[in-house]
Enzyme design. Structure first.
Site, PDB file in Angstrom:
ATOM      1  N   ALA A 125       0.864  -1.198   0.000  1.00  0.00           N
ATOM      2  CA  ALA A 125       0.000   0.000   0.000  1.00  0.00           C
ATOM      3  C   ALA A 125       0.893   1.239   0.000  1.00  0.00           C
ATOM      4  O   ALA A 125       0.773   2.132   0.840  1.00  0.00           O
ATOM      5  CB  ALA A 125      -0.960  -0.014   1.184  1.00  0.00           C
ATOM      6  N   HIS A 166       6.795   6.124   1.720  1.00  0.00           N
ATOM      7  CA  HIS A 166       7.662   4.996   1.353  1.00  0.00           C
ATOM      8  C   HIS A 166       8.651   5.419   0.257  1.00  0.00           C
ATOM      9  O   HIS A 166       9.833   5.082   0.304  1.00  0.00           O
ATOM     10  CB  HIS A 166       6.844   3.815   0.802  1.00  0.00           C
ATOM     11  CG  HIS A 166       5.923   3.186   1.794  1.00  0.00           C
ATOM     12  ND1 HIS A 166       4.555   3.238   1.674  1.00  0.00           N
ATOM     13  CD2 HIS A 166       6.176   2.467   2.927  1.00  0.00           C
ATOM     14  CE1 HIS A 166       4.000   2.582   2.690  1.00  0.00           C
ATOM     15  NE2 HIS A 166       4.961   2.114   3.457  1.00  0.00           N
ATOM     16  N   SER A 186      -0.441   4.144   5.233  1.00  0.00           N
ATOM     17  CA  SER A 186      -1.304   3.323   4.379  1.00  0.00           C
ATOM     18  C   SER A 186      -2.730   3.288   4.923  1.00  0.00           C
ATOM     19  O   SER A 186      -3.688   3.086   4.178  1.00  0.00           O
ATOM     20  CB  SER A 186      -0.749   1.896   4.299  1.00  0.00           C
ATOM     21  OG  SER A 186       0.576   1.945   3.815  1.00  0.00           O
TER      22      SER A 186
END
Length: 279
Positions: free
Chosen positions: A31, A36, A186
């Site tokens: 996700a 990230h 997420s």
């Protein structure tokens, strides 16, 4: 970009790289979002190659429904990683990682595991330690990258590396925020429109805590935070704590030679959001 699902395949490929090749590793549960990607970009700058893992780890969920409901977007994730020219992706199954024994190893993190999150999520950090240690053994990275949003987790991983003498540098990366200040997660995708609108209040409070820290004591600040959340019908405070950055022990008396951080966990309906700020 090469994608591996088997431990043997990725290990063989990484071992075939030229001697001295530095490997940056970014473990994720998929996700993927810009937070990230910021870790991956830093890893790319600081290493010859980068490995990203996508694995929703069953042993770190204390509630089964959280594991079931965790967003799984593997096709989008792989497309995103390809776009930013990630070198290697590791996407194992739970069976590949745990064989038939999906169980956490027991760790002693010198008390770090009993603070904040540890009080509310039984066994969580044993699960985190188990999977990160396993990935470190499989990938053997030079450097590993973790976001400071999960600051307690970051300190626990540093402690695990120190205690197990793994030759890996653990690097903490700044919290990546939405334009309205909400820490990227997420879980944000699961917020209703109303809760998403209310959620930036968490960071607003943390910024005010930072301003108050120089003039008020921790108890006064904690009471103030609790009262502010009582005025917020869409957000329910689970905990707020000011703690020593290194030991994660709650502050007793302010010592200006020490570094402190404010930690918070909040429920927006059933979605649990965490954040923190350096003081």
């Amino acid at each position: 970009m090469l994608v591996f699902a088997k431990i043997k395949s990725i290990q063989e490929y990484l071992k075939s790289l030229k001697k001295g090749t530095s490997i940056g590793f970014v473990p994720t549960m998929g996700a993927l979002h810009k937070g990230h990607l910021s870790l991956i970009e830093q890893a790319k700058k600081e290493n010859d190659v980068v490995v990203v893992s996508i694995f929703v780890n069953p042993t770190q969920f204390d509630k089964k429904e959280d594991l079931i409901n965790y967003p799984k977007t593997i096709d989008q994730d792989l497309a995103l990683l390809k776009k930013i020219k990630c070198d290697f992706v590791f996407t194992p199954t739970a069976k590949e990682i745990y064989s038939n024994n999906v169980k956490s190893q027991q760790f002693n993190f010198d008390g770090l595991e009993y603070q904040m999150e540890g009080k509310f999520r039984e066994g969580h950090f044993d699960g985190v330690g188990t999977i990160v240690k396993r990935f470190f053994e499989i990938i053997a990275p030079t450097n590993a990258y973790f976001g400071e949003k999960d600051f307690q987790q970051l300190q626990i991983i540093r402690k695990m590396v120190q205690k197990t003498h793994l030759p890996i540098k653990v690097i903490g990366c700044a919290i990546y925020r939405e334009t309205d200040g909400l820490a990227m997660s997420s879980r944000n995708s699961r917020l209703t429109k109303e809760h998403r609108k209310a959620a930036p209040f968490i960071y607003k409070i943390l910024k005010q805590v930072k301003n108050k820290f120089g003039i008020k004591n921790a108890l006064e600040i904690t009471k103030w935070v609790e009262n502010e959340f009582k005025k917020q019908p869409l957000l329910k405070l689970e905990y707020f704590e000011i703690a020593n950055e290194e030991t994660l022990q709650p502050i007793k008396n302010k010592d200006f030679k020490q570094n402190y951080r404010a930690f918070i966990a909040v429920f927006a309906d059933k979605i649990r959001l965490i954040d923190n700020i350096s003081l």
